[in-house]
Design an enzyme around this catalytic site. Sequence first.
Site, PDB file in Angstrom:
ATOM      1  N   GLU A 161       4.969  -5.117   8.492  1.00 37.15           N
ATOM      2  CA  GLU A 161       3.591  -4.984   8.006  1.00 37.15           C
ATOM      3  C   GLU A 161       3.050  -6.295   7.426  1.00 37.15           C
ATOM      4  O   GLU A 161       1.835  -6.496   7.364  1.00 37.15           O
ATOM      5  CB  GLU A 161       3.514  -3.893   6.934  1.00 37.15           C
ATOM      6  N   HIS A 209      10.936  -3.512   3.123  1.00 33.88           N
ATOM      7  CA  HIS A 209      11.326  -2.106   3.024  1.00 33.88           C
ATOM      8  C   HIS A 209      11.735  -1.592   4.397  1.00 33.88           C
ATOM      9  O   HIS A 209      11.248  -2.057   5.419  1.00 33.88           O
ATOM     10  CB  HIS A 209      10.233  -1.237   2.416  1.00 33.88           C
ATOM     11  N   HIS A 257       0.826  -1.215   0.000  1.00 30.25           N
ATOM     12  CA  HIS A 257       0.000   0.000   0.000  1.00 30.25           C
ATOM     13  C   HIS A 257       0.860   1.265   0.000  1.00 30.25           C
ATOM     14  O   HIS A 257       0.634   2.188   0.762  1.00 30.25           O
ATOM     15  CB  HIS A 257      -1.005  -0.009   1.157  1.00 30.25           C
ATOM     16  N   HIS A 294      -0.970   5.081   9.555  1.00 30.05           N
ATOM     17  CA  HIS A 294       0.416   5.552   9.564  1.00 30.05           C
ATOM     18  C   HIS A 294       0.505   6.878  10.321  1.00 30.05           C
ATOM     19  O   HIS A 294       0.793   7.924   9.752  1.00 30.05           O
ATOM     20  CB  HIS A 294       0.925   5.717   8.130  1.00 30.05           C
TER      21      HIS A 294
END
Length: 441
Positions: free
Chosen positions: A381, A334, A153, A200
């Site tokens: 995540e 990431h 996302h 976030h």
Amino acid sequence: MSLDKTYQLVPGTTVFDAEQSAKGYHLNQFCMSLMTAENRALYLADERAYLNAWPLREEQRQALLDRDLNAAIREGGNIYFLAKWGATLGLSFQQMAGSMTGMTETEYRAMMVGGGRPAEGNRLDHAVLEAAYADPAAPQERATITGAVFTSHVPAIGAAMDHHKTGEPYWSPVFEGYEFSKRWERDNLPDVIFLVYNDHATTFDLSLIPTFALGTGAAYSTADEGYGPRPVPGIEGDPDLAAHIAHSLIRDDFDLTLVNEMTVDHGLTVPLSLMFGDVEEWPCKVIPFHVNVVQYPVPSGARCFALGRALRRAIESYDKPLKVQVWGTGGMSHQLQGPRAGLINREWDNAFLDRLVRDPAGLSRLPHLEYVDAAGAEGIELVMWLIARGAMSDLDDAGETDGTGEIEVKHRFYHVPASNTAVGHLILENHPRAQEPAVKE
């Protein structure tokens, strides 16, 4: 089975549930407004004008003007909220309780001094209790999970779409990977998407950090994350199904935070844009489900996988013939901070996709350290994907792949880079064999 609301039959009692909460939302929020001296003064100076500033139904307004607590509770008021209103009027709790029983404050106090209201004659009839504990009948119609979608996302993906850069050489390989997905979604459109994502630092800052937060409201607007809200529609929720899921998951011992009002950020809107494209409104309802993967402690993969299996039981026990998809979002490898920023691990990512299909139970046992070490700090995540995977019908109640159905891999895609992130994407179609809903023994 539908929600068990036998508690509504307890005499002289109103249990504050999701239905009451929705009915009395603005009434209770009005009561919360009286927690400041300034608002209390404004209310007492002109009650009707203050009440008219709130979107209350006339029955709710009149209950307050009449000082009728029983009527206010019938209209969705909760006693803990209404107590703030009573305090503003200078009423003690015994005065408020006495007014609901037809007693004066003195009479009510004397009853309490005498030992309180007796339980005898104020409880459920035995026949009602026996019916409550009887095995529930399976619904004639029920919701089904038709598939799972897994996708990164990345916020920059949303920006590329919003600024019409999808055809640029840097971005075109990413969006080409979702062309099949958009066609598949059009052909397999669900009634509701249960969308697992992480906020976030948008709705939830450091003052409130829920581990699991289920959106139970009717609608959610798009958040401003510092660049202005994305030019995409807000989402329409499904409060009835969300309430049922909340009831089922909490009874299954998963502690949830229930959220009636919040904004949703790129973690939710980017997956919708990737799967539906540029639309005036999203073509189905969406239930947002936030998972904390920002501040440790975060839930384990095993906990998320078990939650997915409980989610399947919840959805399949809902007594409306809805088609539901479960989406897991975030990741893949990431890292956004520190000297390791920009870390990508292609080999690990693709092994994760392999195991997500073939060995989800084993994958769920990976420790947090492996995610952070091998996939980067923000690679954690990916535990959210295990919620969606756990909801598939090829799994038995222990999470092994010999359950009551099969899955079919319809699409798989992987690409580096999309801004700072590796993009992973998978579509699994669900093919349940059982005619009866999944029931926990």
